[in-house]
Write a protein that holds these residues in place. Structure first.
Motif, PDB file in Angstrom:
ATOM      1  N   VAL A   1       2.183  -1.677  11.056  1.00 62.46           N
ATOM      2  CA  VAL A   1       3.370  -1.089   9.803  1.00 62.46           C
ATOM      3  C   VAL A   1       4.375  -0.125  10.855  1.00 62.46           C
ATOM      4  CG1 VAL A   1       3.189   0.604   8.209  1.00 62.46           C
ATOM      5  CG2 VAL A   1       1.312  -1.140   8.239  1.00 62.46           C
TER       6      VAL A   1
ATOM      7  N   VAL B   1       9.714  12.493  11.217  1.00 63.02           N
ATOM      8  CA  VAL B   1       9.253  11.429  12.256  1.00 63.02           C
ATOM      9  C   VAL B   1      10.404  11.607  13.575  1.00 63.02           C
ATOM     10  CG1 VAL B   1       8.615   9.195  13.368  1.00 63.02           C
ATOM     11  CG2 VAL B   1       7.919   9.806  11.136  1.00 63.02           C
TER      12      VAL B   1
ATOM     13  N   PHE C   1       2.170   9.418  11.696  1.00 61.12           N
ATOM     14  CA  PHE C   1       2.324   9.638  10.301  1.00 61.12           C
ATOM     15  C   PHE C   1       1.715   8.346   9.825  1.00 61.12           C
ATOM     16  CE2 PHE C   1       4.621  12.896   8.201  1.00 61.12           C
ATOM     17  CZ  PHE C   1       4.986  13.775   9.258  1.00 61.12           C
ATOM     18  N   VAL C   2       1.989   7.117  10.212  1.00 58.45           N
ATOM     19  CA  VAL C   2       1.532   6.291   9.427  1.00 58.45           C
ATOM     20  C   VAL C   2      -0.010   6.345   9.502  1.00 58.45           C
ATOM     21  CG1 VAL C   2       1.061   3.601   9.732  1.00 58.45           C
ATOM     22  CG2 VAL C   2       3.022   4.528  10.076  1.00 58.45           C
TER      23      VAL C   2
ATOM     24  N   LEU D   1       5.677   8.249  14.940  1.00 55.13           N
ATOM     25  CA  LEU D   1       5.634   7.625  13.897  1.00 55.13           C
ATOM     26  C   LEU D   1       4.199   6.928  13.660  1.00 55.13           C
ATOM     27  CD1 LEU D   1       7.108   5.797  11.714  1.00 55.13           C
ATOM     28  CD2 LEU D   1       7.696   4.265  13.426  1.00 55.13           C
TER      29      LEU D   1
ATOM     30  N   TRP E   1      -8.057   1.478   7.552  1.00 55.02           N
ATOM     31  CA  TRP E   1      -7.193   0.574   8.398  1.00 55.02           C
ATOM     32  C   TRP E   1      -7.581   0.607   9.846  1.00 55.02           C
ATOM     33  CZ3 TRP E   1      -1.273   1.070   6.956  1.00 55.02           C
ATOM     34  CH2 TRP E   1      -1.071   0.500   5.908  1.00 55.02           C
TER      35      TRP E   1
ATOM     36  N   LEU F   1       8.104  -0.482  10.486  1.00 52.35           N
ATOM     37  CA  LEU F   1       9.063   0.632  10.160  1.00 52.35           C
ATOM     38  C   LEU F   1      10.042   1.087  11.201  1.00 52.35           C
ATOM     39  CD1 LEU F   1       6.497   3.263   8.160  1.00 52.35           C
ATOM     40  CD2 LEU F   1       8.325   1.540   7.154  1.00 52.35           C
TER      41      LEU F   1
ATOM     42  N   CYS G   1      -0.738   9.052   6.868  1.00 52.08           N
ATOM     43  CA  CYS G   1      -0.808   8.585   5.458  1.00 52.08           C
ATOM     44  C   CYS G   1      -2.094   7.646   4.966  1.00 52.08           C
ATOM     45  CB  CYS G   1       0.744   7.907   5.014  1.00 52.08           C
ATOM     46  SG  CYS G   1       1.748   9.294   4.680  1.00 52.08           S
ATOM     47  N   ALA G   2      -2.069   6.796   5.897  1.00 52.62           N
ATOM     48  CA  ALA G   2      -3.063   5.798   5.650  1.00 52.62           C
ATOM     49  C   ALA G   2      -4.651   6.384   5.399  1.00 52.62           C
ATOM     50  CB  ALA G   2      -3.416   4.707   6.689  1.00 52.62           C
TER      51      ALA G   2
ATOM     52  N   GLU H   1       0.875  -1.196   0.100  1.00 56.40           N
ATOM     53  CA  GLU H   1       0.099   0.013   0.248  1.00 56.40           C
ATOM     54  C   GLU H   1       0.843   1.379   0.084  1.00 56.40           C
ATOM     55  OE1 GLU H   1      -3.355  -0.396  -0.147  1.00 56.40           O
ATOM     56  OE2 GLU H   1      -3.769  -2.314   0.853  1.00 56.40           O
ATOM     57  N   CYS H   2       1.979   1.205   0.491  1.00 55.98           N
ATOM     58  CA  CYS H   2       2.875   2.502   0.702  1.00 55.98           C
ATOM     59  C   CYS H   2       3.844   2.798  -0.225  1.00 55.98           C
ATOM     60  CB  CYS H   2       3.077   2.514   2.203  1.00 55.98           C
ATOM     61  SG  CYS H   2       1.790   1.856   3.220  1.00 55.98           S
TER      62      CYS H   2
ATOM     63  N   HIS I   1      14.406  13.610   7.968  1.00 52.96           N
ATOM     64  CA  HIS I   1      13.287  12.943   8.267  1.00 52.96           C
ATOM     65  C   HIS I   1      12.299  13.429   9.376  1.00 52.96           C
ATOM     66  CE1 HIS I   1      13.659  10.277  11.715  1.00 52.96           C
ATOM     67  NE2 HIS I   1      14.688   9.896  11.287  1.00 52.96           N
TER      68      HIS I   1
HETATM   69  C1  HEC Z   1       0.337   9.468  -2.409  1.00 56.48           C
HETATM   70  C2  HEC Z   1       1.646   9.223  -1.608  1.00 56.48           C
HETATM   71  C3  HEC Z   1       2.052   8.647  -0.391  1.00 56.48           C
HETATM   72  C4  HEC Z   1       1.686   7.328  -0.190  1.00 56.48           C
HETATM   73  C5  HEC Z   1       0.985   6.198  -1.104  1.00 56.48           C
HETATM   74  C6  HEC Z   1       1.871   7.195   1.148  1.00 56.48           C
HETATM   75  N1  HEC Z   1       2.728   8.364   1.959  1.00 56.48           N
HETATM   76 FE1  HEC Z   1       3.504   8.441   3.403  1.00 56.48          FE
HETATM   77  N2  HEC Z   1       4.163  10.290   3.251  1.00 56.48           N
HETATM   78  C7  HEC Z   1       3.776  10.924   1.896  1.00 56.48           C
HETATM   79  C8  HEC Z   1       4.376  12.446   1.936  1.00 56.48           C
HETATM   80  C9  HEC Z   1       4.104  13.433   0.846  1.00 56.48           C
HETATM   81  C10 HEC Z   1       4.927  12.561   3.212  1.00 56.48           C
HETATM   82  C11 HEC Z   1       5.750  13.964   3.611  1.00 56.48           C
HETATM   83  C12 HEC Z   1       4.607  14.459   4.505  1.00 56.48           C
HETATM   84  C13 HEC Z   1       5.493  15.787   5.055  1.00 56.48           C
HETATM   85  O1  HEC Z   1       6.220  15.751   4.778  1.00 56.48           O
HETATM   86  O2  HEC Z   1       4.764  16.392   6.037  1.00 56.48           O
HETATM   87  C14 HEC Z   1       4.615  11.174   3.995  1.00 56.48           C
HETATM   88  C15 HEC Z   1       5.483  10.872   5.084  1.00 56.48           C
HETATM   89  C16 HEC Z   1       5.394   9.693   5.799  1.00 56.48           C
HETATM   90  C17 HEC Z   1       5.948   9.356   6.936  1.00 56.48           C
HETATM   91  C18 HEC Z   1       7.249   9.973   7.767  1.00 56.48           C
HETATM   92  C19 HEC Z   1       8.361  10.088   6.898  1.00 56.48           C
HETATM   93  C20 HEC Z   1       9.523  10.782   7.683  1.00 56.48           C
HETATM   94  O3  HEC Z   1       9.622  12.300   7.383  1.00 56.48           O
HETATM   95  O4  HEC Z   1      10.129  10.441   8.770  1.00 56.48           O
HETATM   96  C21 HEC Z   1       5.625   8.330   7.144  1.00 56.48           C
HETATM   97  C22 HEC Z   1       6.106   7.155   8.290  1.00 56.48           C
HETATM   98  C23 HEC Z   1       4.680   7.525   6.317  1.00 56.48           C
HETATM   99  N3  HEC Z   1       4.512   8.663   5.287  1.00 56.48           N
HETATM  100  C24 HEC Z   1       4.085   6.253   6.153  1.00 56.48           C
HETATM  101  C25 HEC Z   1       3.167   6.039   5.415  1.00 56.48           C
HETATM  102  C26 HEC Z   1       2.705   4.638   5.023  1.00 56.48           C
HETATM  103  C27 HEC Z   1       2.665   3.562   6.167  1.00 56.48           C
HETATM  104  C28 HEC Z   1       2.123   4.538   3.926  1.00 56.48           C
HETATM  105  C29 HEC Z   1       0.990   3.537   3.540  1.00 56.48           C
HETATM  106  C30 HEC Z   1      -0.092   3.539   4.244  1.00 56.48           C
HETATM  107  C31 HEC Z   1       2.204   5.796   3.129  1.00 56.48           C
HETATM  108  N4  HEC Z   1       3.075   6.397   4.139  1.00 56.48           N
HETATM  109  C32 HEC Z   1       1.748   6.063   1.933  1.00 56.48           C
HETATM  110  C33 HEC Z   1       3.133  10.512   0.989  1.00 56.48           C
HETATM  111  C34 HEC Z   1       2.506   9.257   0.818  1.00 56.48           C
END
Ligand code: HEC
Length: 112
Positions: free
Chosen positions: A96, A67, A76-77, A73, A88, A100, A80-81, A50-51, A65
């Motif tokens: 997840v 987190v 954030f998970v 963490l 979920w 991670l 994004c979900a 998924e991710c 990063h």
């Molecule tokens: C459509 C694109 C996309 C998908 C698919 C996605 N993410 Fe993200 N994710 C992002 C973006 C953009 C950021 C950065 C957000 C920010 O910088 O504020 C991020 C940031 C994160 C971070 C923090 C990273 C750090 O800076 O340490 C985590 C952990 C994370 N996502 C987990 C997940 C997980 C688990 C999934 C699956 C459910 C997922 N992401 C799916 C776009 C996505």
């Protein structure tokens, strides 16, 4: 009269013995090691399906990063979900996040 009484008792014993067998069997299958996956294994599977389209492992280990700790963490998970419209369960998010953390972030996990 006596006969009916004994018949009743033995029938009762057969039924309880069968019920006990079923309980023992279901306990055995629940603890089957081969079927069980750890939280991290399930988390990896979910994450990889998924991710991974947006995240390469580099996003997690890069110096800037976002987190900062284990609770963060999880947030954030979850975020994004939710953004992806995944409904979920808490358990999926936790799996997840565990994955991670074990694989990349390595934050200490507080157990209170
Ligand atoms: C459509 C694109 C996309 C998908 C698919 C996605 N993410 Fe993200 N994710 C992002 C973006 C953009 C950021 C950065 C957000 C920010 O910088 O504020 C991020 C940031 C994160 C971070 C923090 C990273 C750090 O800076 O340490 C985590 C952990 C994370 N996502 C987990 C997940 C997980 C688990 C999934 C699956 C459910 C997922 N992401 C799916 C776009 C996505």
């Amino acid at each position: 009269m006596k006969f009916t009484y004994w018949l009743f008792i033995s029938l009762f014993m057969v039924i309880t013995a069968q019920a006990a067998d079923k309980i023992i069997l279901s306990e055995k299958s629940n603890s089957s090691v081969a079927e069980r996956k750890t939280s991290e294994e399930r988390g990896k599977k979910l994450h990889d399906s998924e991710c991974i389209s947006c995240h390469t492992p580099k996003s997690y280990i890069s110096k800037d990063h976002k987190v900062k700790d284990f609770a963060h963490l999880n947030t954030f998970v979850q975020m994004c979900a939710t953004n992806l419209d995944k409904s979920w369960f808490e358990e999926d998010v936790a799996d997840v996040a565990n994955y991670l953390n074990t694989e990349y972030y390595k934050f200490p996990i507080k157990t209170e």
